[in-house]
Design an enzyme around this catalytic site. Structure first.
Site, mmCIF file in Angstrom:
data_model
loop_
_atom_site.group_PDB
_atom_site.id
_atom_site.type_symbol
_atom_site.label_atom_id
_atom_site.label_comp_id
_atom_site.label_asym_id
_atom_site.label_seq_id
_atom_site.Cartn_x
_atom_site.Cartn_y
_atom_site.Cartn_z
ATOM 1 N N ARG A 1 -53.266 100.850 -7.580
ATOM 2 C CA ARG A 1 -52.006 101.140 -6.891
ATOM 3 C C ARG A 1 -52.081 102.513 -6.195
ATOM 4 O O ARG A 1 -53.156 102.990 -5.896
ATOM 5 C CB ARG A 1 -50.849 101.030 -7.887
ATOM 6 C CG ARG A 1 -50.719 99.593 -8.439
ATOM 7 C CD ARG A 1 -49.522 99.437 -9.318
ATOM 8 N NE ARG A 1 -48.289 99.669 -8.584
ATOM 9 C CZ ARG A 1 -47.087 99.805 -9.159
ATOM 10 N NH1 ARG A 1 -46.987 99.714 -10.491
ATOM 11 N NH2 ARG A 1 -46.014 100.007 -8.435
ATOM 12 N N HIS B 1 -50.037 99.016 -19.537
ATOM 13 C CA HIS B 1 -49.306 98.944 -18.271
ATOM 14 C C HIS B 1 -49.276 97.506 -17.802
ATOM 15 O O HIS B 1 -50.309 96.816 -17.853
ATOM 16 C CB HIS B 1 -49.956 99.824 -17.205
ATOM 17 C CG HIS B 1 -49.926 101.264 -17.578
ATOM 18 N ND1 HIS B 1 -48.777 102.016 -17.488
ATOM 19 C CD2 HIS B 1 -50.871 102.065 -18.115
ATOM 20 C CE1 HIS B 1 -49.031 103.229 -17.934
ATOM 21 N NE2 HIS B 1 -50.284 103.283 -18.329
ATOM 22 N N ARG C 1 -35.742 93.540 -10.277
ATOM 23 C CA ARG C 1 -36.355 93.782 -8.963
ATOM 24 C C ARG C 1 -37.864 93.850 -9.116
ATOM 25 O O ARG C 1 -38.382 93.926 -10.221
ATOM 26 C CB ARG C 1 -35.828 95.096 -8.366
ATOM 27 C CG ARG C 1 -34.372 95.013 -7.981
ATOM 28 C CD ARG C 1 -33.931 96.199 -7.170
ATOM 29 N NE ARG C 1 -34.802 96.374 -6.000
ATOM 30 C CZ ARG C 1 -34.797 97.470 -5.239
ATOM 31 N NH1 ARG C 1 -33.993 98.476 -5.530
ATOM 32 N NH2 ARG C 1 -35.599 97.571 -4.208
ATOM 33 N N GLU D 1 -52.348 102.504 -24.934
ATOM 34 C CA GLU D 1 -51.492 102.589 -23.746
ATOM 35 C C GLU D 1 -51.542 101.239 -23.018
ATOM 36 O O GLU D 1 -52.623 100.665 -22.859
ATOM 37 C CB GLU D 1 -52.062 103.703 -22.852
ATOM 38 C CG GLU D 1 -51.397 103.880 -21.517
ATOM 39 C CD GLU D 1 -52.136 104.951 -20.679
ATOM 40 O OE1 GLU D 1 -53.197 105.452 -21.124
ATOM 41 O OE2 GLU D 1 -51.643 105.255 -19.587
ATOM 42 N N PRO E 1 -39.166 104.669 -18.984
ATOM 43 C CA PRO E 1 -38.064 104.500 -18.037
ATOM 44 C C PRO E 1 -38.204 103.317 -17.085
ATOM 45 O O PRO E 1 -39.286 103.040 -16.586
ATOM 46 C CB PRO E 1 -38.076 105.819 -17.252
ATOM 47 C CG PRO E 1 -39.408 106.424 -17.514
ATOM 48 C CD PRO E 1 -39.837 105.958 -18.861
ATOM 49 N N ASN E 2 -37.072 102.673 -16.884
ATOM 50 C CA ASN E 2 -36.896 101.563 -15.940
ATOM 51 C C ASN E 2 -37.482 100.234 -16.406
ATOM 52 O O ASN E 2 -37.233 99.205 -15.776
ATOM 53 C CB ASN E 2 -37.434 101.915 -14.535
ATOM 54 C CG ASN E 2 -36.665 103.065 -13.926
ATOM 55 O OD1 ASN E 2 -35.439 103.025 -13.883
ATOM 56 N ND2 ASN E 2 -37.353 104.099 -13.489
ATOM 57 N N ALA F 1 -43.206 105.622 -15.713
ATOM 58 C CA ALA F 1 -43.488 106.721 -14.764
ATOM 59 C C ALA F 1 -43.941 108.004 -15.468
ATOM 60 O O ALA F 1 -44.670 108.812 -14.882
ATOM 61 C CB ALA F 1 -42.252 107.001 -13.917
ATOM 62 N N TYR G 1 -44.130 93.420 -11.276
ATOM 63 C CA TYR G 1 -43.911 93.454 -12.733
ATOM 64 C C TYR G 1 -43.566 92.096 -13.342
ATOM 65 O O TYR G 1 -43.364 92.003 -14.551
ATOM 66 C CB TYR G 1 -42.803 94.472 -13.058
ATOM 67 C CG TYR G 1 -43.132 95.862 -12.580
ATOM 68 C CD1 TYR G 1 -44.268 96.519 -13.046
ATOM 69 C CD2 TYR G 1 -42.336 96.514 -11.648
ATOM 70 C CE1 TYR G 1 -44.594 97.794 -12.591
ATOM 71 C CE2 TYR G 1 -42.646 97.795 -11.195
ATOM 72 C CZ TYR G 1 -43.778 98.420 -11.665
ATOM 73 O OH TYR G 1 -44.101 99.672 -11.227
ATOM 74 N N ASN H 1 -45.996 102.006 -23.374
ATOM 75 C CA ASN H 1 -46.000 101.952 -21.912
ATOM 76 C C ASN H 1 -45.057 103.072 -21.474
ATOM 77 O O ASN H 1 -43.831 102.892 -21.469
ATOM 78 C CB ASN H 1 -45.516 100.597 -21.400
ATOM 79 C CG ASN H 1 -45.586 100.542 -19.872
ATOM 80 O OD1 ASN H 1 -45.730 101.569 -19.206
ATOM 81 N ND2 ASN H 1 -45.469 99.334 -19.333
HETATM 82 O O1 CA2 Z 1 -47.362 98.939 -14.719
HETATM 83 C C1 CA2 Z 1 -46.648 99.514 -15.561
HETATM 84 O O2 CA2 Z 1 -46.372 99.021 -16.653
HETATM 85 C C2 CA2 Z 1 -46.012 100.862 -15.212
HETATM 86 O O3 CA2 Z 1 -46.058 101.676 -16.393
HETATM 87 C C3 CA2 Z 1 -44.576 100.553 -14.822
HETATM 88 C C4 CA2 Z 1 -43.792 101.750 -14.331
HETATM 89 C C5 CA2 Z 1 -44.580 102.540 -13.262
HETATM 90 O O4 CA2 Z 1 -43.901 103.733 -12.954
HETATM 91 C C6 CA2 Z 1 -45.998 102.872 -13.721
HETATM 92 O O5 CA2 Z 1 -46.678 103.521 -12.683
HETATM 93 C C7 CA2 Z 1 -46.755 101.606 -14.115
HETATM 94 C C8 CA2 Z 1 -42.448 101.279 -13.743
HETATM 95 C C9 CA2 Z 1 -41.530 100.681 -14.799
HETATM 96 C C10 CA2 Z 1 -40.638 99.570 -14.325
HETATM 97 O O6 CA2 Z 1 -40.114 99.760 -13.026
HETATM 98 C C11 CA2 Z 1 -39.291 98.797 -12.470
HETATM 99 C C12 CA2 Z 1 -38.937 99.056 -11.170
HETATM 100 C C13 CA2 Z 1 -38.114 98.160 -10.523
HETATM 101 C C14 CA2 Z 1 -37.650 97.017 -11.165
HETATM 102 C C15 CA2 Z 1 -38.021 96.779 -12.462
HETATM 103 C C16 CA2 Z 1 -38.833 97.673 -13.121
#
Ligand code: CA2
Length: 149
Positions: A106, A99, A17, A97, A9-10, A76, A22, A73
């Site tokens: 973090r 990230h 953002r 896996e 997700p996301n 969340a 990221y 990946n």
């Molecule tokens: O560091 C990573 O790849 C994570 O898997 C990314 C996830 C986070 O929840 C994990 O803890 C670590 C978040 C995915 C992307 O989130 C975004 C948030 C805002 C803008 C763009 C992407």
């Protein structure tokens, strides 16, 4: 060698953002880069992204006996999903896996990964390059054949 790359997700919001965490590149750029690396490494790659936990479970189940490796990946869901962990165990496909960020540096809640309980390796904090390293591990045949864990 057939590899399934799953993004959770996301991650489809990459580049929109939080570039400080990221990176500034988009999700489309990430997928294009993964395809290019797979081609260079002579890997047959399929890409899947979903924001829905159950759809990710469905995609992992559908991979049973069809893929030699999974790069995931879980975003969340890394920190919450026993369902994704169980699906990976059920299909017994070697999994790496990835990230983008270094989850160990973090917030406390990101420092535990259910997926790490199954994954052969967890690659953190290398940005897009982490997916390249994961694909290289499969191309070098470090993890071959299903295992029952
Ligand atoms: O560091 C990573 O790849 C994570 O898997 C990314 C996830 C986070 O929840 C994990 O803890 C670590 C978040 C995915 C992307 O989130 C975004 C948030 C805002 C803008 C763009 C992407």
């Amino acid at each position: 060698m057939k590899i399934l790359v799953i993004n959770g997700p996301n991650l489809n919001m990459l580049g929109i953002r939080e570039p400080g965490i990221y990176g500034a590149q988009t999700f489309e750029a990430l997928e294009a880069q993964i395809r290019a690396w797979a081609q260079e490494l002579s890997l047959d790659v399929d890409l899947y992204q979903s924001n829905v936990e159950g759809f990710i479970v469905d995609r992992i189940q559908a991979a049973y006996q069809k893929y030699d490796g999974i790069v995931i990946n879980p975003a969340a869901y890394t920190h919450t999903s026993v369902a994704i962990l169980d699906a990976l165990k059920a299909v017994a496909i070697p999994t790496i896996e990835v990230h983008l960020s270094d989850i160990n540096q973090r917030e406390k809640f990101r420092q535990f990964s259910y997926i790490s309980l199954y994954a052969k390796e967890t690659i953190c904090g290398l940005g897009f390059e982490g997916y390249h390293v994961a694909l290289e591990h499969f191309a070098e045949k470090r993890f071959v054949g299903p295992e029952i864990v």
